[in-house]
Design a protein around this motif. Structure first.
Motif, short mmCIF file in Angstrom:
data_model
loop_
_atom_site.label_atom_id
_atom_site.label_comp_id
_atom_site.label_asym_id
_atom_site.label_seq_id
_atom_site.Cartn_x
_atom_site.Cartn_y
_atom_site.Cartn_z
N HIS A 29 0.90 -1.44 0.04
CA HIS A 29 0.01 -0.05 -0.09
C HIS A 29 0.85 1.27 0.00
N ILE A 30 -0.05 2.64 0.05
CA ILE A 30 0.89 3.62 -0.02
C ILE A 30 0.77 4.46 1.23
N ILE A 31 1.97 4.76 1.87
CA ILE A 31 1.95 5.65 3.04
C ILE A 31 1.95 7.26 2.86
N GLU A 32 0.80 7.66 3.24
CA GLU A 32 0.77 9.18 3.00
C GLU A 32 0.82 10.05 4.44
N GLY A 33 1.44 11.19 4.32
CA GLY A 33 1.66 11.87 5.49
C GLY A 33 2.11 13.46 5.24
N GLY A 34 2.44 14.14 6.30
CA GLY A 34 2.79 15.25 6.23
C GLY A 34 3.99 15.85 7.08
N ILE A 35 4.57 16.76 6.49
CA ILE A 35 5.60 17.70 7.21
C ILE A 35 5.56 18.94 7.58
N LYS A 36 5.56 19.41 8.69
CA LYS A 36 5.38 20.73 9.23
C LYS A 36 6.61 21.38 9.52
N PHE A 37 7.04 22.45 9.02
CA PHE A 37 8.06 23.43 9.27
C PHE A 37 8.05 24.34 10.08
N PHE A 38 8.55 24.81 11.28
CA PHE A 38 8.46 25.76 11.90
C PHE A 38 9.59 26.70 12.08
N GLY A 39 9.40 27.89 11.83
CA GLY A 39 10.83 28.59 11.67
C GLY A 39 11.60 28.83 13.00
N GLY A 40 12.94 28.98 12.67
CA GLY A 40 13.68 29.14 14.04
C GLY A 40 13.95 30.54 14.25
N LEU A 41 15.23 30.91 14.65
CA LEU A 41 15.78 32.21 15.04
C LEU A 41 16.03 33.26 13.86
N ILE A 42 16.51 32.46 12.78
CA ILE A 42 16.86 33.32 11.59
C ILE A 42 16.41 32.57 10.38
N PRO A 43 15.98 33.31 8.99
CA PRO A 43 15.65 32.80 7.90
C PRO A 43 16.42 31.66 7.62
N GLN A 44 15.86 30.83 7.14
CA GLN A 44 16.46 29.52 6.53
C GLN A 44 15.77 29.08 5.18
N LYS A 45 16.59 28.18 4.48
CA LYS A 45 16.15 27.46 3.27
C LYS A 45 16.32 25.94 3.59
N ILE A 46 15.15 25.20 3.31
CA ILE A 46 15.28 23.87 3.09
C ILE A 46 15.68 23.42 1.84
N ARG A 47 16.89 22.99 1.64
CA ARG A 47 17.39 22.72 0.21
C ARG A 47 17.04 21.15 -0.09
N ARG A 48 16.69 20.41 0.58
CA ARG A 48 16.67 18.81 0.07
C ARG A 48 15.96 18.48 1.38
N TYR A 49 15.12 17.33 0.93
CA TYR A 49 14.69 16.32 2.17
C TYR A 49 14.36 15.09 1.56
N ASP A 50 14.84 14.09 2.45
CA ASP A 50 14.60 12.61 2.15
C ASP A 50 13.68 11.88 2.89
N ILE A 51 12.94 11.20 2.32
CA ILE A 51 11.94 10.49 2.90
C ILE A 51 12.13 9.00 2.97
#
Length: 132
Positions: A29-51
């Motif tokens: 079957h297929i796993i479905e889900g979500g990812i929530k990002f909450f900002g820290g102290l300074i602006p950042q960029k997420i460049r890549r993510y692996d699941i």
């Protein structure tokens, strides 16, 4: 400048929450889900993510990546900002997996702006398909 050094030491980093739509899945079957990002102290960029779907064998304490999905991106997250994205990951069929004695996890690994990496993991139950 002090904020960047604190960030490199892991202080004030953004928080990441990983969730799946269900707690139990069947092989194939297929796993479905979500990812929530909450900002820290300074602006950042997420460049890549692996699941990754990881099988952890209880007898020999070894981990194996069963499935993996990589996303190259440029997701800016400002301080105190919240962003969300979804993911899907296919569970292999029974003949591709040895599910005996295994615990399963979904793990998300993130490469951030400043070459920092963060990982978050959530347990999922994968049971065999019922045979008739």
């Amino acid at each position: 400048m002090l904020k960047k050094y604190a960030l490199k030491m892991g202080i004030g980093m953004k928080k990441i929450h990983l969730s799946t739509n269900e707690k139990e899945y069947k092989e194939g079957h297929i796993i479905e889900g979500g990812i929530k990002f909450f900002g820290g102290l300074i602006p950042q960029k997420i460049r890549r993510y692996d699941i990754d779907l990881i099988a952890c064998n209880q007898k020999n304490d070894k981990e194996e990546i069963v499935r993996s999905h990589s996303v190259f991106c440029s997701i800016p997250v400002q301080p105190n900002e919240q962003k969300e994205t979804v993911f899907t990951l296919e569970i292999p069929s029974a003949n591709e997996m040895n599910s005996q004695d295994n615990d399963y996890y979904i793990q998300a690994n993130f490469m951030l702006d400043h070459k920092l990496e963060q990982s978050v993991r959530v347990a999922v139950k994968i049971s065999p398909l019922a045979t008739m």
